[in-house]
Design an enzyme around this catalytic site. Structure first.
Site, PDB file in Angstrom:
ATOM      1  N   HIS A  85       0.419   5.286   8.580  1.00 26.93           N
ATOM      2  CA  HIS A  85      -0.306   4.295   8.332  1.00 26.93           C
ATOM      3  C   HIS A  85      -0.681   3.530   9.606  1.00 26.93           C
ATOM      4  O   HIS A  85       0.142   3.519  10.511  1.00 26.93           O
ATOM      5  CB  HIS A  85       0.252   3.282   7.232  1.00 26.93           C
ATOM      6  N   HIS A 142      -2.531  -2.156  10.667  1.00 25.30           N
ATOM      7  CA  HIS A 142      -3.861  -1.915  10.094  1.00 25.30           C
ATOM      8  C   HIS A 142      -4.637  -2.393  11.026  1.00 25.30           C
ATOM      9  O   HIS A 142      -4.572  -3.597  11.658  1.00 25.30           O
ATOM     10  CB  HIS A 142      -3.919  -2.402   8.788  1.00 25.30           C
ATOM     11  N   ASN A 181      -3.509   8.033   7.835  1.00 16.69           N
ATOM     12  CA  ASN A 181      -4.718   7.481   7.373  1.00 16.69           C
ATOM     13  C   ASN A 181      -5.442   6.949   8.576  1.00 16.69           C
ATOM     14  O   ASN A 181      -5.167   6.624   9.486  1.00 16.69           O
ATOM     15  CB  ASN A 181      -4.197   6.157   6.741  1.00 16.69           C
ATOM     16  N   ASP A 195      -4.996   4.623  -2.423  1.00 16.78           N
ATOM     17  CA  ASP A 195      -4.309   4.252  -1.135  1.00 16.78           C
ATOM     18  C   ASP A 195      -3.954   2.440  -1.425  1.00 16.78           C
ATOM     19  O   ASP A 195      -4.767   1.748  -1.875  1.00 16.78           O
ATOM     20  CB  ASP A 195      -5.279   4.209   0.038  1.00 16.78           C
ATOM     21  N   HIS A 196      -2.845   2.429  -1.078  1.00 15.02           N
ATOM     22  CA  HIS A 196      -2.263   0.837  -0.865  1.00 15.02           C
ATOM     23  C   HIS A 196      -2.351  -0.107  -2.249  1.00 15.02           C
ATOM     24  O   HIS A 196      -3.130  -0.925  -2.353  1.00 15.02           O
ATOM     25  CB  HIS A 196      -3.013   0.217   0.186  1.00 15.02           C
ATOM     26  N   GLU A 208      -5.084  -5.001   5.181  1.00 12.13           N
ATOM     27  CA  GLU A 208      -5.739  -3.962   4.641  1.00 12.13           C
ATOM     28  C   GLU A 208      -6.109  -4.315   3.166  1.00 12.13           C
ATOM     29  O   GLU A 208      -5.123  -4.625   2.414  1.00 12.13           O
ATOM     30  CB  GLU A 208      -4.636  -2.974   4.595  1.00 12.13           C
TER      31      GLU A 208
END
Length: 339
Positions: A249, A212, A271, A95-96, A169
């Site tokens: 997200h 986020h 997510n 992820d990311h 994040e």
């Protein structure tokens, strides 16, 4: 069941798209959080996705070592073994990964997986995310095209981000402003650069006000109708209805109505990290408060081994996180939808 094969993962995505439901994608950082995620998916009778962030990978390798590749592989190895006992299909995802971390994280993993496939095996991970929100969209798509080719060799699916998700994040921070809304022009640029599946399958995180982390209702304005506008604009150009497999997200704190609208508009993966972190930690806090004199050696006493045994509070933490995942599966309509 074992970890999903590339074919099973593709079928999971196809079923979600056709059935208008989405899979929770749960960030994991340890064997305990993996167990909690698997328990939650099994209780919901939902297939699911677990994912490793760069920080999660580093943590799993040892907080004094911080090797993001070895930590990611270690988490995947644990998940691959224990997932066999839970009766649901689980995909493992990274992820990311921002542009500055590709060479030290996702590209080495893709190289390992390409070698696994070359030798007749299955890739360790089923998908990897490139977060190109930190670079101009033109550069984002050039890098994404390169990664899509590498993903083909590794039999993995690429996830990309077109637009910017606000908040923080894993050390990456973005402001909350108009850049949080992807445009139809961005969607058209994406499909022109990466194709519509003929160059390899990819998931697309289009942003519609996502942020986020933790925020109160009303702090940001989610506009899930943007997703449908982009789907229609791109679909009209390439002659394909709902062309994008979308990812949501920054979903923690979203309303049930916003989640439902996003899924209706093509989201197949959402997510959830902030909520599951809290759900894991909250029972631990309660255990420590209730068993204060048992977990500490107060005034020369020996404490209570049954209270400070990590399994005592670990089971509660896992159950708390699992319950939050069941709730997410119900919200996303994946409960009872296992293959």
């Amino acid at each position: 069941m074992p970890i999903a094969t590339p074919e099973i993962y593709a079928e999971m995505i196809d079923r979600a798209k056709a059935g208008k439901f989405a899979y929770p994608a749960v960030n994991i950082t340890s064997s305990q959080t993996i167990t909690a995620a698997l328990q939650g998916f099994a209780e919901a009778e939902s297939d699911g996705i677990i994912q490793v962030s760069v920080g999660g990978g580093e943590y799993a390798s040892g907080s004094t070592v911080k090797d993001r590749v070895s930590g990611s592989l270690a988490l995947a190895a644990y998940a691959t073994e224990v997932a066999k006992g839970y009766g649901v299909n689980i995909a493992i995802h990274t992820d990311h990964c921002t542009a500055d971390k590709l060479d030290s994280w996702v590209k080495p993993l893709l190289a390992i997986e390409a070698e696994q496939v070359k030798n007749g095996g299955l890739p360790t991970f089923q998908s990897h995310m490139f977060d190109g929100s930190t670079v101009p969209i033109e550069e984002n798509l050039v890098i994404a095209a390169e990664l899509l080719e590498l993903s083909q060799a590794a039999r993995t699916i690429l996830e990309i981000e077109i637009g910017v998700v606000g908040g923080e994040e894993d050390g990456h921070t973005a402001e909350i402003n108009d850049k949080l809304y992807t445009t139809p022009e961005d969607g058209l640029a994406t499909v022109r650069a990466l194709g519509a599946g003929e160059k390899g399958r990819y998931l697309t995180a289009l942003t519609f006000g996502n942020v986020h982390g933790v925020y109160k209702p009303g702090a940001v304005k989610l506009r899930p109708e943007i997703l449908l506008d982009i789907q229609k604009s791109v679909g009209a150009e390439i002659g394909k209805e709902m062309p994008f497999d979308l990812v949501f997200h920054g979903g923690s704190g979203s309303t049930a109505e916003e989640i439902s609208a996003a899924v209706d508009n093509g989201v197949i993966k959402m997510n959830i990290d902030t909520d599951t972190q809290y759900a894991f930690t909250r029972p631990v806090v309660e255990h420590m408060f209730k068993n204060y004199d048992g977990v500490l050696k107060i005034d020369g006493e020996v404490g209570n081994k049954k209270a400070y045994d990590p399994r005592a509070w670990g089971k509660s933490a896992e159950a708390g996180m699992a319950a939050r995942i069941v709730e997410a599966c119900q919200q996303l309509r994946s409960a009872g939808q296992k293959l």
